[in-house]
Scaffold this active site. Structure first.
Site, mmCIF file in Angstrom:
data_model
loop_
_atom_site.group_PDB
_atom_site.id
_atom_site.type_symbol
_atom_site.label_atom_id
_atom_site.label_comp_id
_atom_site.label_asym_id
_atom_site.label_seq_id
_atom_site.Cartn_x
_atom_site.Cartn_y
_atom_site.Cartn_z
ATOM 1 N N LYS A 131 -4.706 19.194 6.523
ATOM 2 C CA LYS A 131 -4.420 17.936 7.425
ATOM 3 C C LYS A 131 -5.226 18.395 8.765
ATOM 4 O O LYS A 131 -4.983 19.648 9.178
ATOM 5 C CB LYS A 131 -3.067 17.698 7.598
ATOM 6 C CG LYS A 131 -2.849 16.233 8.011
ATOM 7 C CD LYS A 131 -2.684 15.424 6.881
ATOM 8 C CE LYS A 131 -2.627 14.069 7.165
ATOM 9 N NZ LYS A 131 -2.430 13.334 6.003
ATOM 10 N N ASP A 171 -6.319 9.041 7.906
ATOM 11 C CA ASP A 171 -4.857 9.084 8.008
ATOM 12 C C ASP A 171 -4.740 7.851 9.380
ATOM 13 O O ASP A 171 -5.556 7.077 9.326
ATOM 14 C CB ASP A 171 -4.337 10.082 8.374
ATOM 15 C CG ASP A 171 -2.806 10.214 8.141
ATOM 16 O OD1 ASP A 171 -2.311 10.157 7.003
ATOM 17 O OD2 ASP A 171 -2.075 10.335 9.368
HETATM 18 P P1 NDP Z 1 -3.158 3.050 10.056
HETATM 19 O O1 NDP Z 1 -3.793 3.560 11.281
HETATM 20 O O2 NDP Z 1 -4.159 2.151 9.215
HETATM 21 O O3 NDP Z 1 -1.833 2.089 10.617
HETATM 22 C C1 NDP Z 1 -0.978 2.783 10.834
HETATM 23 C C2 NDP Z 1 0.351 1.655 11.161
HETATM 24 O O4 NDP Z 1 1.442 2.370 11.707
HETATM 25 C C3 NDP Z 1 -0.302 0.807 12.443
HETATM 26 O O5 NDP Z 1 0.477 -0.570 12.276
HETATM 27 C C4 NDP Z 1 0.440 1.436 13.739
HETATM 28 O O6 NDP Z 1 0.784 0.445 14.430
HETATM 29 C C5 NDP Z 1 1.889 2.034 12.825
HETATM 30 N N1 NDP Z 1 2.338 3.194 13.713
HETATM 31 C C6 NDP Z 1 1.641 4.237 13.990
HETATM 32 N N2 NDP Z 1 1.984 4.972 14.617
HETATM 33 C C7 NDP Z 1 3.300 4.518 15.058
HETATM 34 C C8 NDP Z 1 4.528 4.838 15.793
HETATM 35 N N3 NDP Z 1 4.530 6.276 16.382
HETATM 36 N N4 NDP Z 1 5.441 4.003 15.977
HETATM 37 C C9 NDP Z 1 5.584 2.626 15.285
HETATM 38 N N5 NDP Z 1 4.447 2.246 14.470
HETATM 39 C C10 NDP Z 1 3.266 3.115 14.386
HETATM 40 O O7 NDP Z 1 -2.566 4.111 9.168
HETATM 41 P P2 NDP Z 1 -2.139 4.327 7.644
HETATM 42 O O8 NDP Z 1 -1.777 3.010 7.144
HETATM 43 O O9 NDP Z 1 -3.385 4.998 6.843
HETATM 44 O O10 NDP Z 1 -1.100 5.551 7.484
HETATM 45 C C11 NDP Z 1 0.371 4.766 7.757
HETATM 46 C C12 NDP Z 1 1.129 6.060 7.224
HETATM 47 O O11 NDP Z 1 0.901 6.189 5.687
HETATM 48 C C13 NDP Z 1 1.132 7.314 8.045
HETATM 49 O O12 NDP Z 1 2.311 7.820 7.910
HETATM 50 C C14 NDP Z 1 0.254 8.179 7.051
HETATM 51 O O13 NDP Z 1 0.267 9.705 7.062
HETATM 52 C C15 NDP Z 1 0.293 7.635 5.656
HETATM 53 N N6 NDP Z 1 -0.352 7.831 4.674
HETATM 54 C C16 NDP Z 1 -1.756 7.419 4.669
HETATM 55 C C17 NDP Z 1 -2.608 7.526 3.553
HETATM 56 C C18 NDP Z 1 -3.900 6.840 3.626
HETATM 57 O O14 NDP Z 1 -4.595 6.857 2.433
HETATM 58 N N7 NDP Z 1 -4.152 6.120 4.646
HETATM 59 C C19 NDP Z 1 -2.128 8.146 2.431
HETATM 60 C C20 NDP Z 1 -0.781 8.489 2.222
HETATM 61 C C21 NDP Z 1 0.106 8.543 3.355
HETATM 62 P P3 NDP Z 1 0.053 0.550 15.722
HETATM 63 O O15 NDP Z 1 -1.334 -0.148 15.519
HETATM 64 O O16 NDP Z 1 0.665 -0.192 17.101
HETATM 65 O O17 NDP Z 1 -0.198 1.952 16.246
HETATM 66 O O1 2IT Z 2 -1.433 11.670 3.774
HETATM 67 C C1 2IT Z 2 -2.284 11.569 2.748
HETATM 68 O O2 2IT Z 2 -2.152 11.780 1.578
HETATM 69 C C2 2IT Z 2 -3.654 10.856 3.433
HETATM 70 N N1 2IT Z 2 -3.421 10.336 4.488
HETATM 71 C C3 2IT Z 2 -4.710 10.657 2.391
HETATM 72 C C4 2IT Z 2 -5.373 12.165 2.215
HETATM 73 C C5 2IT Z 2 -6.697 12.126 1.509
HETATM 74 O O3 2IT Z 2 -7.265 13.129 1.443
HETATM 75 O O4 2IT Z 2 -7.100 11.207 0.787
#
Ligand code: NDP
Ligand code: 2IT
Length: 451
Positions: A131, A171
């Site tokens: 990461k 992420d």
């Molecule tokens: P994005 O940046 O696309 O979206 C994040 C969302 O979460 C936004 O709506 C953001 O709001 C909100 N957010 C972020 N930080 C905070 C906080 N501290 N408090 C409240 N709201 C918050 O990210 P993703 O959708 O990609 O990721 C979301 C989650 O999913 C994370 O935990 C990530 O690790 C996990 N994840 C993502 C994967 C991926 O493929 N993208 C895979 C597996 C897990 P704001 O715009 O106000 O910051």
């Molecule tokens: O938390 C996660 O699994 C991710 N943000 C996706 C990682 C990846 O390599 O696609």
């Protein structure tokens, strides 16, 4: 061995982790949850104990920390920190996302890398765990500023990564735009067009379904959990947090399956739409968040419903909750409220969104609770499928990738069932995911000697 003896071993293990990794609260939290499941298993399987597999897994193979200088649009110099945690290469090249968010620090990235090792193993694909990211905040920055930052970040990171070494992805704060700028700089510096990053654009090596994969996969996992109780999504009310990549496509899949999503949120607050966020409203949200880069509260001006400033969605009555924003966004009180209001399924799209106290509430209430490392593994699994397509220099169809993703999620659910089913039939998915992810990594470490 009695539970007390196990607890003592966990306490001793955690005391050592805390001394060696001071001040890294999220890392301690993630390790504690894993070792609570694994210490009894390791005691029953002493080959892992003698080889100190748990201790070795808890120390990153390599940590890279670097300066990222860049110039903003006003000509002022800015300096951020850049990180890459290369946690484990036992079963494949390091693999995991990059997070750009002002809260990023060593403890957060180590927790994410630690979870990633077990998650990637659960997918059954050959990927180690890593990461990285930066305390850079893309919010409010121009496209040119984001590009200059990404180029500077990659100028250093490129020395440490490669398609057979370490393959980053997105992420929080890292989506298609950022991956594009980083890929361009990598290609320019290394003079090679390879699958060094995943989440790429479709025209230049990306995979169909990768943008949808984490959200879709989370819903597929929840579907399997619901099936164990003879239930499905049709007619169910669903509360989702976040409004980014994962939340958007979880909303789409729930709606496709006949469920009604009534909440989304961002770091400022929650919107509640009792009519449900249908396909038309969701298309507008994708524009709002991915093109306009606006705030979720703008939803109520356009579509009605209510806005709860500085609140999370968990007070709303729902059947299923999908936390898809960030770590520790569901606390004990939230968990109690969810259960009291009749919620019987929590499936984590985010990484470690529930505090340990919240997890305890879900397990004690014996509701369906799918931890992130199992429930959100569809994103990285589809990254693995993107890597396969890049190696073959082929593109698979949307249907094929979606089918493979669906099968992987069904299999992860089976693995959790195998290792997590308790004598009374209750499936403890925390235990199932931790042990199920551990075995392949641990056996690979045994086979590869003391490295
Ligand atoms: P994005 O940046 O696309 O979206 C994040 C969302 O979460 C936004 O709506 C953001 O709001 C909100 N957010 C972020 N930080 C905070 C906080 N501290 N408090 C409240 N709201 C918050 O990210 P993703 O959708 O990609 O990721 C979301 C989650 O999913 C994370 O935990 C990530 O690790 C996990 N994840 C993502 C994967 C991926 O493929 N993208 C895979 C597996 C897990 P704001 O715009 O106000 O910051
Ligand atoms: O938390 C996660 O699994 C991710 N943000 C996706 C990682 C990846 O390599 O696609």
């Amino acid at each position: 061995m009695s539970n007390n003896v196990y607890q003592q071993l966990v306490d001793e293990f955690m005391a050592r982790v805390k001394v060696k990794n001071p001040g890294e609260a999220e890392f301690h939290q993630a390790v504690q949850e894993v070792v609570e499941s694994l210490i009894p298993y390791v005691e029953e399987n002493p080959q892992y104990k003698h080889a100190k597999i748990l201790e070795r897994m808890t120390e990153p193979e390599r940590v890279i920390l670097f300066r990222v200088p860049w110039m903003d649009d006003k000509g002022e110099i800015q300096i951020n920190k850049g990180y890459r945690i290369e946690m484990s290469s036992a079963i494949g090249p390091y693999k995991g996302g990059l997070r750009f968010h002002p809260t990023v620090n060593m403890g957060i990235l180590k927790f994410l890398a630690y979870e990633q090792v077990l998650k990637n193993s659960l997918t059954t694909l050959p990927m180690g765990g890593g990461k990285g990211g930066s305390d850079f905040d893309p919010k409010g920055k121009s496209d040119n500023e984001v590009m200059r930052f990404c180029q500077s970040f990659m100028t250093e990171l490129q020395r440490h990564i490669g398609p057979d070494t370490d393959v980053p992805a997105g992420d929080i704060g890292v989506g298609g735009r950022e991956i594009g700028f980083m890929f361009g700089q990598y290609k320019r510096l290394r003079n090679e067009f390879t699958g060094v990053l995943t989440g790429k654009g479709l025209e230049w090596g990306g995979s169909l379904i990768r943008p949808e994969a984490t959200g879709y996969g989370n819903v597929y996992f929840a579907q399997e959990m619901l099936k164990t109780r003879g239930l499905d999504f049709a007619g169910k009310t669903v509360a989702i947090s976040g409004s980014g990549n994962v939340a958007q496509y979880a909303t789409e899949k729930v709606t496709m399956l006949g469920g009604k999503v009534v909440t989304l949120s961002d770091s400022n607050g929650t919107i509640y739409d009792p009519q449900g966020i249908n396909a038309e409203k969701l298309a507008w949200i994708l524009w709002l968040k991915n093109v306009k880069r606006g705030r979720i509260k703008e939803y109520v001006d356009k579509w009605g419903g209510e806005y709860f400033h500085e609140q999370r969605p968990w007070n709303v009555k729902c059947d299923v909750a999908l936390p898809c924003a960030t770590q520790n966004e569901v606390n004990k009180q939230d968990a109690l409220t969810l259960v009291k209001n009749g919620c019987y399924c929590v499936s984590e799209g985010a990484n470690m969104p529930s505090t340990p106290e919240a997890v305890e509430v879900f397990i004690a209430a014996k509701i369906l609770y799918g931890p992130g490392k199992a429930a959100n593994a569809g994103g990285v699994a589809t990254s693995g499928l993107e890597m396969s397509q890049n190696s073959m220099r082929l593109n698979w169809t949307r249907e094929r990738v979606d089918q493979e993703l669906h099968t992987i999620m069904i299999n992860i659910h089976k693995t959790c069932q195998k290792y997590g089913t308790e004598p009374d039939g209750f499936i403890n998915y925390v235990k199932g995911a931790n042990i199920g992810g551990f075995v392949k990594v641990a056996d690979s470490m045994l086979a590869q000697g003391l490295v």
